[in-house]
Design an enzyme around this catalytic site. Structure first.
Site, short mmCIF file in Angstrom:
data_model
loop_
_atom_site.label_atom_id
_atom_site.label_comp_id
_atom_site.label_asym_id
_atom_site.label_seq_id
_atom_site.Cartn_x
_atom_site.Cartn_y
_atom_site.Cartn_z
N ASP A 1 39.33 41.31 36.07
CA ASP A 1 38.91 41.36 37.46
C ASP A 1 39.02 39.94 38.02
O ASP A 1 39.11 38.96 37.28
CB ASP A 1 37.46 41.87 37.51
CG ASP A 1 36.85 41.78 38.89
OD1 ASP A 1 37.47 42.29 39.83
OD2 ASP A 1 35.77 41.19 39.04
N MET A 2 39.01 39.85 39.35
CA MET A 2 39.16 38.53 39.98
C MET A 2 37.80 37.95 40.42
O MET A 2 37.25 37.07 39.77
CB MET A 2 40.10 38.65 41.18
CG MET A 2 41.54 39.02 40.80
SD MET A 2 42.48 37.64 40.14
CE MET A 2 42.81 36.71 41.62
#
Length: 271
Positions: free
Chosen positions: A10-11
């Site tokens: 995920d970012m």
């Protein structure tokens, strides 16, 4: 640890620090991944073009899971786009307009659209949607494939939005709180896990050969696919409970720390 072939992260709240920056050391670590034939996969609720801004020089080497799995590419080629029924989209827009403080982002394949007149929100959402457009009326947009509705509420979507839109799941949609101030609506079959599973089948990679990092509920499906699933120290308690391992927080560069530790182990084994 078995040889890893795919690293998926995920970012926001995970790979990126809280100020939305990426540690410059990433590029050195990425080269080591490349030397070991490990594919790197950013997987985000962000727009494809927003993700690419962080990886412009290597974008055609990556698999990219964008818009919570509704738009997926591999080495610059489109894998799939999951389009929403626009008649249902219009209903959702009308309902969200009734929620005080809520702002809608209509995510299309080509751009993200807002009708909000809140300049503070507009500047904020541009951090997540690099290709963006303001329109008078979201329900009047033509010639676009819509893949996700993102709703922002500065006081929290879990409390102020979720219960108002949950009923739309009757149309075969999925409503997921994707961050403290964000909520996403997309087709029920769409999530980061389905997207990751598609990539795994395409590349003939097993759950023992992937490492996955996440911090919020929209990461659960992809975390559940991996033997080496890591929740960030700053993750939602439900995510921590679902993951098999814990990584340091995003502001401590927990993803990069964990990858570096793995690469060091790999180097030791190979020497």
């Amino acid at each position: 640890m078995q040889n890893i072939k795919l690293i998926v992260t995920d970012m926001d709240g995970t790979l990126l620090r809280s100020d939305h920056t990426l540690n410059p050391e990433f590029h050195k670590i990425y080269q080591q991944l490349k030397e070991n034939n490990i594919i790197f996969v950013p997987a985000s609720g962000r727009q494809f073009y927003s993700i690419v801004n962080y990886f412009e020089d290597i974008k055609d080497e990556l698999a990219i899971i964008a818009e919570n799995g509704t738009f997926v590419t591999y080495k610059g080629n489109e894998v799939f786009v999951d389009e929403l029924d626009f008649s249902v989209v219009k209903e959702i827009i009308e309902e969200v307009r009734k929620i005080d403080g809520a702002n809608i982002v209509l995510a299309g394949k080509n751009a993200a659209y807002v009708e909000s007149k809140d300049n503070t929100f507009i500047e904020y959402y541009k951090n997540y949607y690099a290709k963006n457009e303001w329109v008078d009326d979201l329900t009047k947009i033509e010639n676009e494939q819509f893949i996700k509705i993102a709703i922002n509420h500065p006081k929290g979507t879990e409390e102020h939005v979720y219960k108002n839109v949950l009923a739309f799941e009757k149309y075969g949609l999925k409503v997921v709180v994707s961050g403290e101030v964000w909520l996403d609506i997309m087709n029920k079959k769409s999530n980061k896990g389905v997207a990751l599973e598609t990539l795994m089948k395409k590349l003939n990679i097993s759950s023992e050969e992937i490492m996955v990092f996440g911090d919020f509920m929209n990461d659960l499906e992809m975390l559940n696919l991996a033997k080496y699933s890591f929740a960030m120290q700053n993750a939602h308690p439900i995510v921590k409970n679902a993951a098999n391992f814990l990584a340091p927080s995003n502001d401590d560069d927990g993803v990069l720390q964990t990858i570096k530790n793995y690469l060091q182990q790999l180097e030791t084994v190979n020497t």
